[in-house]
Design a protein around this motif. Structure first.
Motif, PDB file in Angstrom:
ATOM      1  N   GLN A   1       0.828  -1.210   0.000  1.00 55.94           N
ATOM      2  CA  GLN A   1       0.000   0.000   0.000  1.00 55.94           C
ATOM      3  C   GLN A   1       0.865   1.265   0.000  1.00 55.94           C
ATOM      4  OE1 GLN A   1      -3.305   0.135  -0.492  1.00 55.94           O
ATOM      5  NE2 GLN A   1      -3.271  -2.085  -0.637  1.00 55.94           N
ATOM      6  N   LEU A   2       1.982   1.249   0.706  1.00 58.93           N
ATOM      7  CA  LEU A   2       2.882   2.408   0.703  1.00 58.93           C
ATOM      8  C   LEU A   2       3.550   2.585  -0.662  1.00 58.93           C
ATOM      9  CD1 LEU A   2       4.380   1.995   4.271  1.00 58.93           C
ATOM     10  CD2 LEU A   2       2.978   3.917   3.466  1.00 58.93           C
ATOM     11  N   VAL A   3       3.934   1.485  -1.279  1.00 59.27           N
ATOM     12  CA  VAL A   3       4.521   1.564  -2.631  1.00 59.27           C
ATOM     13  C   VAL A   3       3.478   2.103  -3.609  1.00 59.27           C
ATOM     14  CG1 VAL A   3       5.380   0.164  -4.565  1.00 59.27           C
ATOM     15  CG2 VAL A   3       6.279  -0.193  -2.248  1.00 59.27           C
ATOM     16  N   ARG A   4       2.258   1.647  -3.469  1.00 61.43           N
ATOM     17  CA  ARG A   4       1.162   2.136  -4.324  1.00 61.43           C
ATOM     18  C   ARG A   4       0.939   3.633  -4.124  1.00 61.43           C
ATOM     19  NH1 ARG A   4      -4.076   2.709  -3.304  1.00 61.43           N
ATOM     20  NH2 ARG A   4      -5.517   2.607  -5.006  1.00 61.43           N
ATOM     21  N   ALA A   5       0.972   4.089  -2.872  1.00 56.22           N
ATOM     22  CA  ALA A   5       0.805   5.520  -2.588  1.00 56.22           C
ATOM     23  C   ALA A   5       1.942   6.321  -3.217  1.00 56.22           C
ATOM     24  CB  ALA A   5       0.753   5.758  -1.084  1.00 56.22           C
ATOM     25  N   ARG A   6       3.162   5.805  -3.109  1.00 54.91           N
ATOM     26  CA  ARG A   6       4.307   6.493  -3.712  1.00 54.91           C
ATOM     27  C   ARG A   6       4.163   6.554  -5.239  1.00 54.91           C
ATOM     28  NH1 ARG A   6      10.204   4.382  -4.723  1.00 54.91           N
ATOM     29  NH2 ARG A   6      11.354   6.337  -4.846  1.00 54.91           N
TER      30      ARG A   6
ATOM     31  N   ASP B   1      12.719  16.638 -12.482  1.00 62.18           N
ATOM     32  CA  ASP B   1      12.828  15.282 -11.951  1.00 62.18           C
ATOM     33  C   ASP B   1      11.596  15.001 -11.083  1.00 62.18           C
ATOM     34  OD1 ASP B   1      13.461  12.874 -10.741  1.00 62.18           O
ATOM     35  OD2 ASP B   1      15.535  13.452 -10.274  1.00 62.18           O
ATOM     36  N   PRO B   2      10.495  14.585 -11.714  1.00 62.83           N
ATOM     37  CA  PRO B   2       9.257  14.358 -10.968  1.00 62.83           C
ATOM     38  C   PRO B   2       9.383  13.307  -9.867  1.00 62.83           C
ATOM     39  CG  PRO B   2       8.841  14.268 -13.330  1.00 62.83           C
ATOM     40  CD  PRO B   2      10.322  14.343 -13.142  1.00 62.83           C
ATOM     41  N   GLY B   3      10.226  12.307 -10.092  1.00 68.15           N
ATOM     42  CA  GLY B   3      10.431  11.289  -9.063  1.00 68.15           C
ATOM     43  C   GLY B   3      11.035  11.882  -7.803  1.00 68.15           C
ATOM     44  N   ARG B   4      12.010  12.752  -7.991  1.00 75.04           N
ATOM     45  CA  ARG B   4      12.634  13.410  -6.838  1.00 75.04           C
ATOM     46  C   ARG B   4      11.626  14.299  -6.123  1.00 75.04           C
ATOM     47  NH1 ARG B   4      17.595  17.058  -8.131  1.00 75.04           N
ATOM     48  NH2 ARG B   4      15.940  18.455  -8.821  1.00 75.04           N
ATOM     49  N   LEU B   5      10.828  15.039  -6.885  1.00 71.17           N
ATOM     50  CA  LEU B   5       9.799  15.882  -6.289  1.00 71.17           C
ATOM     51  C   LEU B   5       8.826  15.032  -5.471  1.00 71.17           C
ATOM     52  CD1 LEU B   5       8.122  18.427  -5.800  1.00 71.17           C
ATOM     53  CD2 LEU B   5       7.132  18.121  -8.091  1.00 71.17           C
ATOM     54  N   ALA B   6       8.362  13.937  -6.037  1.00 64.91           N
ATOM     55  CA  ALA B   6       7.418  13.062  -5.333  1.00 64.91           C
ATOM     56  C   ALA B   6       8.041  12.498  -4.062  1.00 64.91           C
ATOM     57  CB  ALA B   6       6.964  11.934  -6.252  1.00 64.91           C
ATOM     58  N   ASP B   7       9.284  12.067  -4.156  1.00 67.62           N
ATOM     59  CA  ASP B   7       9.943  11.493  -2.979  1.00 67.62           C
ATOM     60  C   ASP B   7      10.120  12.543  -1.879  1.00 67.62           C
ATOM     61  OD1 ASP B   7       9.984   9.040  -4.196  1.00 67.62           O
ATOM     62  OD2 ASP B   7      12.117   9.111  -4.715  1.00 67.62           O
ATOM     63  N   ARG B   8      10.392  13.763  -2.271  1.00 64.87           N
ATOM     64  CA  ARG B   8      10.532  14.830  -1.265  1.00 64.87           C
ATOM     65  C   ARG B   8       9.188  15.142  -0.605  1.00 64.87           C
ATOM     66  NH1 ARG B   8      15.131  18.876  -3.852  1.00 64.87           N
ATOM     67  NH2 ARG B   8      16.799  17.353  -3.598  1.00 64.87           N
ATOM     68  N   VAL B   9       8.147  15.157  -1.393  1.00 67.38           N
ATOM     69  CA  VAL B   9       6.810  15.380  -0.814  1.00 67.38           C
ATOM     70  C   VAL B   9       6.442  14.208   0.091  1.00 67.38           C
ATOM     71  CG1 VAL B   9       4.348  15.627  -1.334  1.00 67.38           C
ATOM     72  CG2 VAL B   9       6.036  16.928  -2.650  1.00 67.38           C
ATOM     73  N   MET B  10       6.807  12.994  -0.295  1.00 68.40           N
ATOM     74  CA  MET B  10       6.531  11.822   0.543  1.00 68.40           C
ATOM     75  C   MET B  10       7.261  11.938   1.876  1.00 68.40           C
ATOM     76  SD  MET B  10       4.804   9.041   0.821  1.00 68.40           S
ATOM     77  CE  MET B  10       4.499   7.833  -0.430  1.00 68.40           C
ATOM     78  N   VAL B  11       8.485  12.430   1.859  1.00 70.57           N
ATOM     79  CA  VAL B  11       9.234  12.611   3.103  1.00 70.57           C
ATOM     80  C   VAL B  11       8.550  13.667   3.981  1.00 70.57           C
ATOM     81  CG1 VAL B  11      11.424  13.442   4.068  1.00 70.57           C
ATOM     82  CG2 VAL B  11      11.430  11.773   2.219  1.00 70.57           C
ATOM     83  N   ILE B  12       8.029  14.710   3.376  1.00 69.15           N
ATOM     84  CA  ILE B  12       7.282  15.719   4.133  1.00 69.15           C
ATOM     85  C   ILE B  12       6.051  15.076   4.775  1.00 69.15           C
ATOM     86  CG2 ILE B  12       5.899  17.842   3.954  1.00 69.15           C
ATOM     87  CD1 ILE B  12       7.868  18.687   1.671  1.00 69.15           C
ATOM     88  N   ILE B  13       5.346  14.268   4.006  1.00 64.89           N
ATOM     89  CA  ILE B  13       4.153  13.580   4.529  1.00 64.89           C
ATOM     90  C   ILE B  13       4.542  12.638   5.671  1.00 64.89           C
ATOM     91  CG2 ILE B  13       2.400  11.856   3.940  1.00 64.89           C
ATOM     92  CD1 ILE B  13       2.185  13.307   1.191  1.00 64.89           C
ATOM     93  N   ASP B  14       5.638  11.894   5.494  1.00 59.70           N
ATOM     94  CA  ASP B  14       6.105  11.004   6.561  1.00 59.70           C
ATOM     95  C   ASP B  14       6.393  11.793   7.834  1.00 59.70           C
ATOM     96  OD1 ASP B  14       5.975   8.829   4.847  1.00 59.70           O
ATOM     97  OD2 ASP B  14       8.140   8.776   4.463  1.00 59.70           O
TER      98      ASP B  14
END
Length: 192
Positions: A124-129, A143-156
């Motif tokens: 489920q976490l991989v799906r959310a990412r 780099d959309p992947g980097r942007l997404a990962d940074r937003v995910m870290v903010i959410i975490d």
């Protein structure tokens, strides 16, 4: 025969209890007592606690879809939708009694990678990412992947600090998300 809503009633009760107390802290008897369903009915709907926990985790994953849909409805531009997603998580993470992200909390309770709860929480976490990366891919980020990962870290971080610091954490997370989205999308615009 169970009524058509029996499974949902049991799952709703389990969700409320798991969210508030954690999976290990809630026994099946407590779910039976609070739901008023009887042991046979619970075992007709869910063969084991593991099966109930897996259903709970899938509901948690579906809740991510609801958050994402709310963020998309709140803003037209994908850049703003990412920020709105952080804002929506902030509302959830700062509710009284919140224990943070139920997927991450359950993952911590089931560290054994082969356990069904662990596998489903990770899935489920991989799906959310993946969904977050798809949304970031709609932005102008280089780099959309980097942007997404940074937003995910903010959410975490928001899920970790929101229950403790409340609105201050939510406000800081939204501001941080705005800064990250602006930096990531501005850099793309400047390179063109």
């Amino acid at each position: 025969m169970p009524t058509p809503d029996a499974r949902e009633r049991i799952l709703g009760t389990a969700t409320r209890l798991f969210d508030r107390h954690g999976v290990h802290a809630v026994g099946l008897q407590r779910i039976i007592d609070e739901c008023g369903c009887g042991k046979n009915l619970l075992y007709t709907c869910f063969a084991s606690k593991d099966e109930l926990v897996v259903a709970y985790l899938r509901c948690c994953g579906a809740a991510w879809d609801v958050l994402l849909a709310g963020a998309k409805a709140a803003a037209a531009a994908p850049e703003r939708q990412l920020v709105e997603l952080v804002r929506e998580v902030g509302v959830r993470a700062t509710r009284p009694g919140s224990r943070g992200c139920p997927l991450r909390a359950t993952l911590a309770e089931f560290p054994e990678p082969r356990h069904p709860a662990h596998r489903v929480a990770v899935d489920q976490l991989v799906r959310a990412r993946t969904r977050l990366r798809e949304l970031a891919g709609e932005t102008s980020a280089a780099d959309p992947g980097r942007l997404a990962d940074r937003v995910m870290v903010i959410i975490d971080g928001l899920y970790a600090s929101g229950p403790v610091f409340g609105g201050d954490a939510a406000e800081a997370a939204v501001t941080f998300a705005e800064d990250v989205v602006c930096a990531e999308t501005s850099a793309a615009a400047e390179s063109r």
